[in-house]
Motif scaffolding. Structure first.
Motif, PDB file in Angstrom:
ATOM      1  N   SER A   1      -0.431  -3.420  -0.853  1.00  0.00           N
ATOM      2  CA  SER A   1      -1.181  -2.611   0.112  1.00  0.00           C
ATOM      3  C   SER A   1      -0.901  -3.116   1.521  1.00  0.00           C
ATOM      4  CB  SER A   1      -2.688  -2.652  -0.182  1.00  0.00           C
ATOM      5  OG  SER A   1      -3.332  -3.676   0.539  1.00  0.00           O
TER       6      SER A   1
ATOM      7  N   THR B   1      -6.588   2.017   2.577  1.00  0.00           N
ATOM      8  CA  THR B   1      -5.374   2.462   1.887  1.00  0.00           C
ATOM      9  C   THR B   1      -5.386   3.959   1.653  1.00  0.00           C
ATOM     10  OG1 THR B   1      -5.134   0.318   0.800  1.00  0.00           O
ATOM     11  CG2 THR B   1      -3.954   2.169  -0.176  1.00  0.00           C
TER      12      THR B   1
ATOM     13  N   ASP C   1      -3.074  -3.498   3.963  1.00  0.00           N
ATOM     14  CA  ASP C   1      -4.087  -4.460   4.377  1.00  0.00           C
ATOM     15  C   ASP C   1      -3.761  -5.859   3.868  1.00  0.00           C
ATOM     16  OD1 ASP C   1      -5.515  -2.435   5.611  1.00  0.00           O
ATOM     17  OD2 ASP C   1      -7.442  -3.146   4.842  1.00  0.00           O
TER      18      ASP C   1
ATOM     19  N   PHE D   1      -5.020  -1.030  -3.350  1.00  0.00           N
ATOM     20  CA  PHE D   1      -4.197   0.147  -3.625  1.00  0.00           C
ATOM     21  C   PHE D   1      -4.575   0.646  -5.024  1.00  0.00           C
ATOM     22  CE2 PHE D   1      -0.045   2.252  -2.574  1.00  0.00           C
ATOM     23  CZ  PHE D   1       0.009   3.081  -3.675  1.00  0.00           C
TER      24      PHE D   1
ATOM     25  N   TYR E   1       5.418  -5.519   2.429  1.00  0.00           N
ATOM     26  CA  TYR E   1       4.747  -4.441   1.690  1.00  0.00           C
ATOM     27  C   TYR E   1       5.751  -3.777   0.763  1.00  0.00           C
ATOM     28  CZ  TYR E   1       2.683   0.199   0.887  1.00  0.00           C
ATOM     29  OH  TYR E   1       2.212   1.351   0.312  1.00  0.00           O
TER      30      TYR E   1
END
Length: 400
Positions: free
Chosen positions: A181, A332, A183, A311, A197
């Motif tokens: 994710s 997300t 974040d 996620f 990512y």
């Protein structure tokens, strides 16, 4: 390349995870050893209902080989040594001393398997096993040590005592951190510049909308629109009060929840609401048939430190079946899924979004959802993962 995976998740179960799916995908072109979690002393003496843990314990008692080849390039190790249960220790410094002993015991099992498989060099991928695998970089000396961050586990009770201290340290000493994710990637970058990512994936061979899915018998009794959810019913993630409020306001809809309930869900008032039905956890291969016949799929999450950046893989699975999706507006969901789902927070927003999702659904929208979901396949995730692995190896001048 050779890969060794350690994880909180077993590979020989009826439900896939990020690490199990990635390991299986990589094994199509690379040699992979997947290491199941070791049995700890408390689990050894407990009466666990998990059939996979029971089988592991029985194999240890019967002194069966822990290393099994499951395909041409994928082997699975169920460690034969039992580690100690030490999470009760209140001080992280003391915990770490005993944890190092556990890590050494665990690593000895992995070393034997690596030698048997003939892995001269390998990349070690640690999927959130921040305690049992904290010292594996030192004990196993992999070419690269990669930490896979795919959930905010330190928000849960078991991890809260030592996790907030140890996970950042583990990220710092890793050669790379890969996250599912955005974040999590932002957080990882504060500890390790080699944080990337890679997204998430779904098993699109299972969640295949083109197959002829017969309507499950359990759903044939419902005559009203079905609003459905599939997945763990964990009260730290899923909003019990929100579900109850929506269901009471819309008695003309049936709400179906499929998954294992935690204690708070079991004891909740949801079981007294007539238009809410719970079914036990189903095998992954059966789930698409249920999803196909949901009028709307939902993910009514709480908004907290655990959910805000995670996620939710189920969203891809829902979309892969072409279904309309209404979900809580976490970071997300807003960053990745906003164009293909309906987002909400409050009861009234959820009801409005579900109504809209039902009313506006078309074949064209279904096809757009399916096409979007197919950008999150495991081959795509594996390709991105390998790209970053090669970049880090090149930067460190390490042959892989």
């Amino acid at each position: 390349m050779n890969f060794v995976f350690v994880s909180l998740q077993r590979i020989n179960t009826d439900r896939e995870s990020t690490s199990t799916s990635l390991a299986k995908e990589l094994s199509k072109k690379h040699r992979v050893l997947y290491v199941n979690p070791p049995i700890d002393r408390r689990t050894w003496y407990s009466k666990t209902n998990d059939i996979y843990t029971q089988a592991h314990i029985q194999n240890i008692k019967n002194k069966k080989a822990g290393l099994v080849q499951v395909s041409e390039q994928l082997s699975v190790l169920s460690p034969q040594k039992v580690i100690e249960s030490i999470n009760w220790i209140p001080f992280t410094a003391v915990f770490s001393l005993f944890n190092r002993i556990n890590n050494k015991r665990f690593s000895s099992c992995i070393k034997e398997a690596i030698q048997e498989l003939g892995f001269d060099t390998f990349i070690l991928v640690n999927d959130k096993d921040m305690f049992r695998s904290f010292y594996l970089k030192e004990f196993l000396k992999p070419a690269l040590y990669v930490y896979l961050d795919r959930d905010y586990t330190i928000g849960f009770g078991y991890w809260k005592r030592h996790g907030p201290t140890l996970e950042p340290l583990l990220m710092k000493k890793s050669d790379a951190v890969v996250c599912n994710s955005l974040d999590f990637t932002k957080r990882a970058l504060t500890y390790n510049k080699n944080s990337f990512y890679i997204g998430n994936g779904a098993d699109l061979e299972v969640f295949d909308h083109t197959k002829s899915w017969e309507k499950p018998e359990e759903l044939k009794t419902f005559k009203r629109p079905i609003v459905g959810y599939v997945g763990a019913l964990n009260s730290m993630r899923i909003n019990i009060n929100l579900i109850a409020s929506i269901a009471r306001k819309r008695a003309d809809w049936d709400f179906v929840f499929i998954g294992e309930e935690d204690e708070n869900f079991i004891k909740s008032d949801l079981h007294t609401i007539s238009n809410i039905t719970f079914y036990k956890k189903k095998h992954t291969n059966l789930i698409p048939a249920y999803v196909k016949y949901f009028d709307v799929c939902i993910n009514p999450q709480l908004v907290n430190e655990i959910t805000i950046g995670n996620f939710p893989l189920k969203i891809i699975e829902y979309l892969a079946m072409g279904r309309p999706v209404v979900a809580t507006a976490t970071n997300t969901m807003k960053e990745v899924f906003s164009e293909y789902t309906y987002l909400a927070i409050t009861t009234d927003e959820y009801i409005e979004a579900i109504e809209k999702a039902m009313k506006l659904d078309t074949l064209n929208l279904q096809q757009e959802r399916i096409q979007f979901a197919h950008t999150y396949s495991w081959p795509s995730v594996a390709k991105i993962f390998l790209k970053y692995i090669n970049e880090v190896a090149k930067d460190k001048n390490i042959p892989v």
